[in-house]
Design a protein around this motif. Structure first.
Motif, mmCIF file in Angstrom:
data_model
loop_
_atom_site.group_PDB
_atom_site.id
_atom_site.type_symbol
_atom_site.label_atom_id
_atom_site.label_comp_id
_atom_site.label_asym_id
_atom_site.label_seq_id
_atom_site.Cartn_x
_atom_site.Cartn_y
_atom_site.Cartn_z
ATOM 1 N N ASN A 293 81.477 -32.064 20.007
ATOM 2 C CA ASN A 293 81.545 -33.064 18.748
ATOM 3 C C ASN A 293 81.950 -34.357 19.129
ATOM 4 O O ASN A 293 81.243 -35.631 18.923
ATOM 5 N N ASN A 294 82.561 -34.615 20.367
ATOM 6 C CA ASN A 294 83.080 -36.044 20.854
ATOM 7 C C ASN A 294 81.796 -36.633 21.430
ATOM 8 O O ASN A 294 81.665 -37.774 21.667
ATOM 9 N N VAL A 295 80.936 -35.746 22.144
ATOM 10 C CA VAL A 295 79.956 -36.295 22.918
ATOM 11 C C VAL A 295 78.741 -36.677 22.019
ATOM 12 O O VAL A 295 78.273 -38.001 21.955
ATOM 13 N N ARG A 296 78.744 -36.048 20.657
ATOM 14 C CA ARG A 296 77.591 -36.462 19.838
ATOM 15 C C ARG A 296 78.073 -37.766 19.112
ATOM 16 O O ARG A 296 77.087 -38.705 18.624
ATOM 17 N N LYS A 297 79.673 -37.952 18.739
ATOM 18 C CA LYS A 297 79.997 -38.879 18.017
ATOM 19 C C LYS A 297 80.268 -40.281 18.964
ATOM 20 O O LYS A 297 80.129 -41.278 18.346
ATOM 21 N N VAL A 332 99.260 -45.104 26.368
ATOM 22 C CA VAL A 332 98.651 -44.196 25.273
ATOM 23 C C VAL A 332 98.549 -42.958 25.933
ATOM 24 O O VAL A 332 97.636 -42.499 26.825
ATOM 25 N N THR A 333 99.263 -41.988 25.467
ATOM 26 C CA THR A 333 99.215 -40.498 26.118
ATOM 27 C C THR A 333 98.161 -39.872 25.964
ATOM 28 O O THR A 333 97.316 -39.261 26.560
ATOM 29 N N ILE A 334 97.620 -39.828 24.442
ATOM 30 C CA ILE A 334 96.402 -39.386 24.074
ATOM 31 C C ILE A 334 95.448 -40.156 23.684
ATOM 32 O O ILE A 334 95.786 -40.756 22.497
ATOM 33 N N PRO A 335 94.219 -40.490 24.223
ATOM 34 C CA PRO A 335 93.157 -41.504 23.465
ATOM 35 C C PRO A 335 92.846 -41.346 21.936
ATOM 36 O O PRO A 335 92.265 -42.140 21.684
ATOM 37 N N SER A 336 92.685 -39.865 21.705
ATOM 38 C CA SER A 336 91.905 -39.696 20.400
ATOM 39 C C SER A 336 92.604 -38.488 19.882
ATOM 40 O O SER A 336 93.020 -37.665 20.570
ATOM 41 N N ILE A 337 92.377 -38.401 18.605
ATOM 42 C CA ILE A 337 92.446 -36.895 17.965
ATOM 43 C C ILE A 337 91.986 -35.739 18.468
ATOM 44 O O ILE A 337 92.436 -34.945 18.512
ATOM 45 N N GLY A 338 90.685 -36.024 18.743
ATOM 46 C CA GLY A 338 89.888 -34.940 19.385
ATOM 47 C C GLY A 338 90.309 -34.376 20.610
ATOM 48 O O GLY A 338 90.520 -33.107 20.684
ATOM 49 N N LEU A 339 90.889 -35.282 21.606
ATOM 50 C CA LEU A 339 91.484 -34.790 22.858
ATOM 51 C C LEU A 339 92.845 -34.299 22.808
ATOM 52 O O LEU A 339 93.132 -33.436 23.355
ATOM 53 N N GLN A 340 93.325 -34.833 21.526
ATOM 54 C CA GLN A 340 94.727 -34.075 21.343
ATOM 55 C C GLN A 340 94.734 -32.939 20.796
ATOM 56 O O GLN A 340 95.469 -31.852 20.972
ATOM 57 N N SER A 341 93.674 -32.406 20.135
ATOM 58 C CA SER A 341 93.351 -31.143 19.363
ATOM 59 C C SER A 341 92.928 -30.242 20.738
ATOM 60 O O SER A 341 93.379 -28.962 20.645
ATOM 61 N N ILE A 342 92.214 -30.738 21.603
ATOM 62 C CA ILE A 342 91.672 -30.027 22.930
ATOM 63 C C ILE A 342 93.234 -29.542 23.674
ATOM 64 O O ILE A 342 93.345 -28.504 23.807
ATOM 65 N N ARG A 343 93.729 -30.393 23.801
ATOM 66 C CA ARG A 343 95.043 -30.301 24.729
ATOM 67 C C ARG A 343 95.851 -29.421 24.033
ATOM 68 O O ARG A 343 96.494 -28.530 24.784
ATOM 69 N N ASP A 344 96.244 -29.540 22.845
ATOM 70 C CA ASP A 344 96.877 -28.552 21.874
ATOM 71 C C ASP A 344 96.435 -27.047 21.789
ATOM 72 O O ASP A 344 97.425 -26.311 22.094
#
Length: 371
Positions: A293-297, A332-344
């Motif tokens: 999704n991140n790639v597409r967006k 900034v620890t997490i650059p985006s919500i998407g990356l935060q979701s991946i790490r979580d």
């Protein structure tokens, strides 16, 4: 160490009450172990969970001497020992005295702190029916061998703990099934209502383009069609995330199908045997979804590469694109919500998630999961 039958019954009753009330694994085991130590002459204890591959994990400990607590329980977590080896070989059936413990010996030889006279311990498997979960170990200063009565009490406590562990596992399975059913229901509702409405709007906009004579009106309908098509793609992606289709055919096929749905050309490289527990497989799939999704967006490209390497203990997932990338701000620890979701998602099952990116040079995600 003499033990009183009445006090034993009281201890077992209090532990049973606590185990029945608690719903979280670690607080439950820690509380039960604490009550057991407070009500007996045992002075310290620790619990290992041991998975089907024989990997042990220290999950709970109570009143450890300094030497065993040194550097985050280094000498309990590392190395081998008789009790774990016997458990792995299915040779440990009941509470037993341990004549020698390599972990204790290593801590004593390292001279990293006081051992409080602890040199030996007793051990008992934690199990329920045919399922085995791990070990309960307890010890006392200057005691090399515990009495049959003490070992019988230890077995009774371990039986209670094993039953409680099984109960929590079943409860979590029920919760996961309820969540899956709710996801499926929501996915069906979205598909049957919003998804169909958006599709109808795209058809209406296309008809408007063909029927209109004025160029401005045609452009308006074209914009409506384009926006609706984008919303339709987003909705389909959301439905896929709610109800992962294709996992029954294997995770690689499922990831490829999802990338095709997004319009991304995906190259996949696999090393190792792809046989994972269902929870690990779904986590991998969800992470791959979010990354695609991140790639597409955001990446500005329609191509990506996935590398999946499987060892006997870990899965390494690397997802790369040659897109626009982003600057990593150290503040900034997490650059985006998407990356935060991946790490979580990775952290939730004991894994890690990291990334490397630079403006104009693409992004690389590195996911490591134990299994």
């Amino acid at each position: 160490m003499a033990m009183n039958d009445h006090s034993n019954i009281t201890i077992l009753k209090e532990i049973a009450e606590l185990l029945n009330e608690e719903t979280e694994m670690v607080p439950m085991l820690k509380g039960a172990l604490c009550k057991f130590l407070n009500g007996t002459n045992f002075s310290t204890g620790w619990i290992f969970f041991i998975n089907k591959k024989g990997k042990s994990e220290l999950v709970v400990h109570e009143k450890l001497p300094d030497a065993l607590e040194f550097n985050g329980c280094q000498y309990l977590k590392n190395g081998g020992c008789w009790c774990v080896s016997r458990f792995r070989n299915d040779q440990l059936k009941k509470a037993s005295n341990i004549i020698e413990c390599q972990r204790l010996e290593s801590a004593i030889e390292a001279n990293v702190g006081d051992t409080d006279g602890i040199t030996h311990h007793a051990t008992v498997p934690l199990q329920s029916g045919g399922e085995r979960f791990g070990l309960l170990n307890v010890a006392s200063p200057h005691i090399e061998s515990f009495s049959d009565e003490e070992l019988e009490l230890l077995e009774s406590v371990a039986f209670q703990m094993g039953s409680a562990i099984k109960r929590i596992h079943l409860t979590k399975q029920e919760q996961e099934m309820a969540l899956l059913n709710e996801r499926n229901r929501l996915a069906r509702d979205l598909h049957d209502s919003v998804n169909q409405l958006l599709f109808s709007v795209t058809l209406t906009a296309r008809a408007g383009i063909e029927m209109s004579e004025g160029q401005e009106i045609k452009e308006t309908f074209k914009e409506i069609q384009q926006l609706t098509q984008e919303a339709l793609t987003e909705m389909r992606a959301l439905i896929w995330q709610l109800r992962p289709k294709g996992l029954e055919s294997g995770i690689i096929d499922a990831i490829k199908a999802y990338s095709e749905m997004l319009g991304i050309k995906l190259t996949v490289n696999v090393s190792g045997v792809l046989q994972f527990p269902s929870r690990v497989e779904e986590t991998l799939y969800r992470i791959a979804q979010e990354a695609l999704n991140n790639v597409r967006k955001h990446a500005g490209v329609q191509e990506a590469v996935i590398y999946m390497t499987v060892t006997s203990t870990d899965i390494l997932l690397v997802i790369k694109d040659e897109g626009r990338g982003f600057a990593i701000d150290p503040d900034v620890t997490i650059p985006s919500i998407g990356l935060q979701s991946i790490r979580d998602r990775a952290v939730a099952i004991g894994g890690t998630a990291d990334w490397v990116s630079e403006i104009g040079k693409g992004t690389e995600l590195l996911i490591r999961l134990p299994y």
